[in-house]
Design a protein around this motif. Sequence first.
Motif, short mmCIF file in Angstrom:
data_model
loop_
_atom_site.label_atom_id
_atom_site.label_comp_id
_atom_site.label_asym_id
_atom_site.label_seq_id
_atom_site.Cartn_x
_atom_site.Cartn_y
_atom_site.Cartn_z
N ILE A 57 0.85 -1.18 0.00
CA ILE A 57 0.00 0.00 0.00
C ILE A 57 0.89 1.24 0.00
O ILE A 57 1.75 1.39 0.88
CB ILE A 57 -0.89 0.03 1.27
N LYS A 58 0.69 2.12 -0.98
CA LYS A 58 1.45 3.37 -1.02
C LYS A 58 1.07 4.23 0.17
O LYS A 58 -0.10 4.40 0.49
CB LYS A 58 1.14 4.16 -2.28
N ALA A 59 2.09 4.75 0.83
CA ALA A 59 1.89 5.64 1.99
C ALA A 59 2.52 7.00 1.69
O ALA A 59 3.08 7.20 0.60
CB ALA A 59 2.50 5.01 3.23
N ILE A 60 2.46 7.87 2.65
CA ILE A 60 3.01 9.21 2.44
C ILE A 60 4.53 9.16 2.27
O ILE A 60 5.19 8.24 2.75
CB ILE A 60 2.62 10.16 3.60
N PHE A 61 5.05 10.15 1.57
CA PHE A 61 6.48 10.31 1.33
C PHE A 61 7.11 9.09 0.66
O PHE A 61 8.22 8.67 1.00
CB PHE A 61 7.22 10.65 2.63
N ASN A 62 6.40 8.47 -0.27
CA ASN A 62 6.89 7.32 -1.04
C ASN A 62 7.24 6.11 -0.19
O ASN A 62 8.09 5.31 -0.55
CB ASN A 62 8.09 7.72 -1.90
N ASN A 63 6.60 5.97 0.95
CA ASN A 63 6.78 4.79 1.79
C ASN A 63 5.74 3.74 1.42
O ASN A 63 4.78 4.03 0.72
CB ASN A 63 6.64 5.17 3.27
N ILE A 64 5.96 2.53 1.91
CA ILE A 64 5.05 1.41 1.63
C ILE A 64 4.56 0.82 2.95
O ILE A 64 5.35 0.51 3.85
CB ILE A 64 5.76 0.30 0.82
N ASP A 65 3.24 0.67 3.07
CA ASP A 65 2.62 -0.06 4.17
C ASP A 65 2.28 -1.46 3.66
O ASP A 65 2.22 -1.68 2.45
CB ASP A 65 1.33 0.62 4.63
N ASN A 81 2.33 -0.25 9.12
CA ASN A 81 2.72 0.93 8.36
C ASN A 81 4.23 1.00 8.22
O ASN A 81 4.96 0.21 8.82
CB ASN A 81 2.09 2.20 8.93
N PHE A 82 4.69 1.95 7.41
CA PHE A 82 6.10 2.02 7.03
C PHE A 82 7.05 2.19 8.20
O PHE A 82 8.21 1.85 8.10
CB PHE A 82 6.33 3.11 5.98
N ASN A 83 6.58 2.73 9.31
CA ASN A 83 7.49 2.87 10.46
C ASN A 83 7.21 1.77 11.50
O ASN A 83 7.45 1.95 12.67
CB ASN A 83 7.45 4.26 11.07
N THR A 84 6.73 0.65 11.05
CA THR A 84 6.56 -0.62 11.75
C THR A 84 5.52 -0.60 12.88
O THR A 84 5.56 -1.47 13.74
CB THR A 84 7.89 -1.20 12.28
#
Length: 104
Positions: A57-65, A81-84
Amino acid sequence: MKYTEEQILAKAKKVMKDVKGKFYSEDCIEGALYQKADKIISGKNKNKIMPTWSVSIKAIFNNIDILTISDETGEPLFYMNFNTLIFDIEKDEKGYFRVGLPRD
């Protein structure tokens, strides 16, 4: 494998629409990867080994969830989410939601 990638992506779209509400768009889902024996890291099935689908899943700032969906039931297990941060996903009469977070 009980479900196809297309079926899982359709489920992911439904889950994300419920979870993200007005912040959801269909282009946020990038793809799905099948894993025959995945160790579950959260929720009711924690530490079990089971077949899963990991949906990017695309998340903010080109991160991936990652949304993890059971291949046995076709239901979501958890969302990371991208920050675990990990959120269990449950369903009620209103639809899917992340446990512990307010709903829109």
